[in-house]
Scaffold this motif. Structure first.
Motif: not given
Lengths: 425, 228
Positions: A60, A63, A65, A138-139, A251, A253, A260
């Protein structure tokens, strides 16, 4: 007119080359392998880079983490009397991140604890992940059957769970798992869904997450909090640890790729303020992706360089043969000069021979460089990608090599004294 | 009309880095009219070859004047000399000097190629000359498939293909037996009667006998200039 002349010059060159067919072919081979190697190497490099990028993308790229990290013994801020190590991300961290990051799409909270799980007489040690209803989105985790828990389950703190594919196999080898009750820590949870098996990728960063999901049981975070609290106890031979961790992973997103890096900076700023020690780590897949792109580019370049050396060797081979050919054809040069050829004509003649050698070699090399990797791809699972620029690049290199290594022999030929050349035996 | 006008032509070679000076030509004066057929003779080292090279614009004289067809060519640069060779001169060599990878027809075309004439035009002209020297049925052959006499006839055709004002021949029968040598000499006679200007270097009295004028060289100078 010039084009017309060119055609005749090339015809003349081909005629001279076919006179020593074997020699010409052998000379050309250097070029064939050189260009072939460049094309093949670039294709392999490109393929490898594509594969690793894909792997990271699956993790991702949108994302961020954040993991809880257990501190080493000396910096642990534990309550010694209680023997409890308190560290990691807090529920409040998630809330602060949420409020300071309006561009964040969703924030996923996760806790994981290993527990023994029972169903009738069957048992397995499983990873209990406490999380929120938007976990699958999300995953990118899909459900094999049933459903994921919802906000309603969450609010009512219901004892429901979604089990991983491996868990289902282990606990329900030959019966329907949905609506059955699994037991752990003295609590019964009814199975409402089964996750799709998440493949068998062997990427180290992913393994943690993926293998966890396969043999994991997912329950609502609220239910977990109410029934088990924050304290995790582990008994090992001779020791006994108590840990208090609220969240193991958050996480975040974001909506756009451009956000990001900004978001990860904000997060690290926020967490630095609320945490006295660095008991967390921030992983940004996008940064990993860029890192991989960079190293892939390096990898391609190194491969290309190695292959380019073989091109260079091929070029030197051509020059060597052309120099021999010039010496051997000294008399021809003298004759042509006597019959009215200018120095320029002699240069063009020999240069065009070299160019024909290297360009024909280049075309054959393109064939080899495309054919070989395709064969390899057919018989192995290596990924091969041809890009237009790599084909154009290697072909133009062969042209440049022909020109560069042809100039000196041609210049030598043109520099000969016509009278000396005519007398040459 | 005067084709060649040479006055006080010198050619000096430096050997051993200038330590030794060799006068290959030591002041030659010569006039040649259009349509003349001359033989240059002399012992080896007399300067025959040097004179032929200078006349053929393959070499520049150290000193002196050389007018070829009215133009001063004594001190032209390499490019300009190539042009002169290509447009005004025809060469016939002792060892034929055909290009082995080309066919008879292609060999005859070579001088036209360097004049930048079209392929079609060259082909027609070359065919015409192949026919003139009696090789019309051999045009697709390679030189190695021909006899010595035939090869020399190809060379003659090649020397004529650009309509030169001057044909230079260096021992044209030197590599041939007497019978085929005569064939070549007959062709040269025909060229002479056709109005061509011919200069032949030889030490064969038989050939010299056919020329209308004989120039004897010795030590880089004209020893005698006789007309038959």
């Amino acid at each position: 007119m010039i084009l017309f002349r060119l055609k005749r010059t090339i015809k003349l060159g081909v005629k001279s080359l076919t006179r020593h067919m074997l020699r010409s072919v052998l000379t050309m081979l250097g070029m064939v392998f050189g260009v072939g190697a460049v094309v093949a190497m670039l294709a392999v490099g490109e393929g490898a880079s594509y594969e690793s990028q894909e792997r990271i993308k699956r993790l991702g790229s949108l994302k961020i983490i954040i993991n809880s990290v257990k501190l080493s013994a000396d910096e642990e801020s534990s309550d010694k009397t209680n023997f409890t190590a308190i560290y990691g991300l807090k529920y409040t961290d998630a809330e602060i991140i949420q409020s300071t990051l309006p561009q964040a799409d969703v924030i996923l909270r996760m806790r994981s604890v290993r527990k023994d799980v029972f169903y009738r007489n069957r048992q397995m040690n499983s990873n209990i992940i406490s999380t929120v209803p938007w976990y699958p989105g999300v995953t990118n985790q899909k459900l094999e059957k049933g459903r994921f828990f919802t906000s309603i389950d969450m609010r009512s703190k219901l004892p429901v769970c979604v089990i991983g594919a491996a868990v289902e196999k282990r606990l329900f080898p030959c019966e329907e798992s949905l609506r059955k009750q699994v037991v752990f820590e003295g609590n019964a949870f009814s199975v409402i869904g089964v996750l799709e098996s998440a493949g068998s990728e062997s990427d180290p960063e992913e393994t943690k997450e993926l293998t966890d999901v396969n043999s994991a049981i997912l329950i609502p975070l609220t239910t977990s909090l109410e029934r088990f609290g924050d304290i995790r106890m582990e008994r090992k031979t001779g020791s006994f640890t108590r840990e208090q961790v609220e969240l193991h992973r958050i996480i975040v997103k974001v909506k756009r790729v451009e956000d990001v890096v900004k978001a990860s900076d904000v997060i690290s700023g926020v967490l630095a303020k609320t945490h006295t020690s660095k008991d967390y780590e921030i992983i940004v897949p996008l940064e990993m992706l860029e890192e991989i792109r960079r190293s892939a580019r390096m990898f391609s370049m190194v491969l290309g360089m190695i292959a380019a050396i073989s091109l260079l060797v091929g070029g030197i081979g051509i020059m060597n043969i052309m120099l021999a050919s010039v010496t051997e054809r000294t008399r021809e040069i003298g004759i042509r000069r006597a019959l009215g050829a200018k120095k320029r004509d002699i240069i063009i003649q020999f240069l065009s021979e070299t160019m024909v050698l290297s360009l024909v070699g280049g075309v054959l090399g393109l064939g080899l460089g495309i054919g070989m990797p395709m064969l390899i791809e057919m018989f192995t699972d290596m990924k091969i990608i041809f890009t237009a620029w790599s084909l154009i690049l290697s072909f133009s290199i062969s042209a440049v090599v022909g020109l560069v290594f042809g100039l000196y022999p041609a210049w030598r030929a043109a520099g000969m004294d016509p009278i000396e050349a005519l007398r040459h035996e | 009309m005067t084709i060649i006008e040479i006055s006080q032509l010198h050619k000096t070679y430096s050997l051993a880095k200038g330590a030794i000076q060799v006068n290959a030509l030591a002041g030659i004066d010569l006039q040649l009219e259009r349509g003349e057929y001359i033989a240059i003779m002399g012992p080896s080292g007399s300067g025959k070859s040097t004179l032929l090279n200078v006349l053929g614009c393959l070499d520049r004289p150290t000193q002196g004047r050389y007018l070829l067809d009215g133009a001063d060519v004594a001190q032209l640069d390499d490019n300009a000399l190539s042009d002169v060779r290509s447009k005004k001169l025809g060469f016939i060599f002792q060892s034929y000097n055909l290009l082995p990878q080309l066919t008879v027809l292609e060999n005859i075309e070579v001088p036209l190629y360097y004049q930048g004439r079209s392929e079609k035009e060259s082909r027609i002209k070359a065919l015409e000359l192949a026919e003139a020297v009696g090789l019309a049925d051999r045009i697709r052959h390679k030189p190695t498939e021909l006899s010595g006499g035939q090869q020399q006839r190809v060379a003659v055709a090649r020397a004529l293909v650009n309509d030169p004002v001057l044909i230079l021949a260096d021992e044209p029968t030197g590599n041939l037996d007497s019978k085929t040598g005569l064939e070549i000499l007959d062709i040269m006679d025909r060229l002479h009667s056709g109005g061509k200007t011919l200069v032949v270097v030889t030490h064969d009295d038989g050939i010299a006998g056919r020329a209308k004028r004989i120039i004897q060289l010795r030590d880089g100078l004209i020893e005698s200039d006789t007309r038959n």
